[in-house]
Write an enzyme that holds these catalytic residues in place. Structure first.
Site, PDB file in Angstrom:
ATOM      1  N   CYS A  19      -4.675   6.218  -4.819  1.00 33.06           N
ATOM      2  CA  CYS A  19      -4.077   4.894  -4.651  1.00 33.06           C
ATOM      3  C   CYS A  19      -2.607   5.028  -5.022  1.00 33.06           C
ATOM      4  CB  CYS A  19      -4.780   3.868  -5.547  1.00 33.06           C
ATOM      5  SG  CYS A  19      -4.080   2.212  -5.446  1.00 33.06           S
ATOM      6  N   HIS A  71      -2.190  -4.825 -10.522  1.00 30.55           N
ATOM      7  CA  HIS A  71      -2.855  -3.658 -11.117  1.00 30.55           C
ATOM      8  C   HIS A  71      -3.179  -3.911 -12.582  1.00 30.55           C
ATOM      9  CE1 HIS A  71      -2.389  -0.787  -7.787  1.00 30.55           C
ATOM     10  NE2 HIS A  71      -1.339  -1.523  -7.484  1.00 30.55           N
ATOM     11  N   CYS A  90       0.873  -1.191   0.000  1.00 26.97           N
ATOM     12  CA  CYS A  90       0.000   0.000   0.000  1.00 26.97           C
ATOM     13  C   CYS A  90       0.899   1.227   0.000  1.00 26.97           C
ATOM     14  CB  CYS A  90      -0.902  -0.006   1.240  1.00 26.97           C
ATOM     15  SG  CYS A  90      -1.926   1.468   1.384  1.00 26.97           S
ATOM     16  N   GLY A 113      -1.372   2.327  -7.220  1.00 30.47           N
ATOM     17  CA  GLY A 113      -2.091   2.531  -8.492  1.00 30.47           C
ATOM     18  C   GLY A 113      -1.461   3.633  -9.320  1.00 30.47           C
TER      19      GLY A 113
HETATM   20  N1  LIG Z   1      -6.345  -2.207  -2.425  1.00 31.08           N
HETATM   21  C1  LIG Z   1      -4.932  -2.572  -2.566  1.00 31.08           C
HETATM   22  C2  LIG Z   1      -4.180  -2.291  -1.245  1.00 31.08           C
HETATM   23  C3  LIG Z   1      -4.103  -0.787  -0.918  1.00 31.08           C
HETATM   24  C4  LIG Z   1      -3.371  -0.019  -1.986  1.00 31.08           C
HETATM   25  C5  LIG Z   1      -3.584   1.498  -2.003  1.00 31.08           C
HETATM   26  N2  LIG Z   1      -4.400   2.049  -0.958  1.00 31.08           N
HETATM   27  C6  LIG Z   1      -2.253   2.238  -2.157  1.00 31.08           C
HETATM   28  O1  LIG Z   1      -2.140   3.395  -1.697  1.00 31.08           O
HETATM   29  O2  LIG Z   1      -1.343   1.663  -2.816  1.00 31.08           O
HETATM   30  C7  LIG Z   1      -4.828  -4.062  -2.929  1.00 31.08           C
HETATM   31  O3  LIG Z   1      -5.755  -4.805  -2.619  1.00 31.08           O
HETATM   32  O4  LIG Z   1      -3.793  -4.434  -3.513  1.00 31.08           O
END
Ligand SMILES: N[C@H](CCC[C@H](N)C(=O)O)C(=O)O
Length: 276
Positions: free
Chosen positions: A219, A161, A75, A222
């Protein structure tokens, strides 16, 4: 069991952070879901645990749980909050720390101006590393959604991703296509779905429908994945300003084999205690 927590966010991607060094934090997926619930619990996109490192080459261990209760590998916005938390709680005198995650070591650093820069590690493209089911590795892939084919770049920042280009990110069908991509059968561990609008070779706008959390205001992984995808497709230079609904990140990547570097804010909102 009474647990102390700190509520934090990185560009509106919000977190409940637990110091799991000074207190014992052993929670079930249902308890993580309760903590994340914005009506019955505290409310957050992810829960972050600050733990002692289990590796000699790391200062701390960092565990991440989505609002759906599932543990994940990485994250990015949380990594910036992690080092802010460690510093503000005086858990380390260092301003740059090595952090062990389920997908390897990342290195967040507090900058003198209050921003945080994180070496997010090297992006991975091998199908088995994402994981992603396809004939062979390609620059982009076609995903069958209800009534359309989505052309996506697929890569891992430690977490998976799938990033597609859109003409107008504000008008993109994130709420409709996001869940379809997140749970597409080609992704055995599901996937985070990015929607990227390229403004010029140094600027993009991005929305992400996150695995296990839905659309978030930002994100971090992301943003890294979207910039890597854009550079691989020849659309972006090696430093990009990423505009998300929650604010801006700077992402830098020199190409395959190099780590992705992310710079952005990390904010503490309030402290509290929760009875579980
Ligand atoms: N939902 C993401 C984890 C949190 C990533 C996001 N909140 C960030 O800032 O990178 C997953 O399941 O891989």
């Amino acid at each position: 069991m009474l647990l102390k927590f700190t509520k934090m966010h990185g560009l509106g991607n919000d977190f409940v952070v637990f110091d799991a060094i000074s207190q014992s934090v052993n929670l079930s997926p249902a308890q993580f879901q309760f903590i994340a619930d914005r009506h019955f619990g505290i409310g957050c996109d992810q829960i972050l645990l600050v733990e002692r490192a289990t590796r000699l080459d790391a200062d701390f261990r960092y565990r991440i749980f989505n609002a759906d209760g599932g543990e994940v590998e990485q994250c990015g916005n949380g990594a910036r909050c992690f080092v802010r938390f460690v510093h503000d709680k005086a858990l380390s005198p260092k301003t740059e720390i090595r952090v062990e995650t389920a997908s390897g070591i990342i290195v967040p650093r507090l900058e003198p101006n209050g921003q945080v820069t994180v070496n997010m590690g090297v992006p991975r493209f091998e199908l088995t590393e994402v994981p992603f089911i396809a004939e062979k590795r390609a620059l982009t892939y076609l995903l069958g959604l209800e009534g359309k084919l989505a052309e996506v770049s697929v890569l891992s920042m430690g977490n998976p991703h799938a990033v597609q280009l859109v003409e107008d990110v504000d008008g993109a069908a994130v709420a409709v296509e996001g869940p379809q991509i997140e749970s597409h059968p080609s992704f055995p561990a599901r996937v985070n779905a990015g929607f990227m609008q390229v403004l010029d070779r140094g600027r993009i706008k991005l929305r992400v429908y996150e695995r296990g959390a839905g659309e978030t205001l930002a994100c971090g992984t992301g943003a890294c994945a979207a910039v890597v995808a854009g550079i691989m497709r020849g659309l972006l230079d090696d430093e990009v300003r990423v505009t998300t609904r929650g604010g801006e990140l700077i992402i830098r990547w020199e190409g395959e084999g190099h780590p992705v570097r992310m710079t952005g804010p990390a904010v503490t909102v309030f402290e509290g205690e929760i009875n579980l």
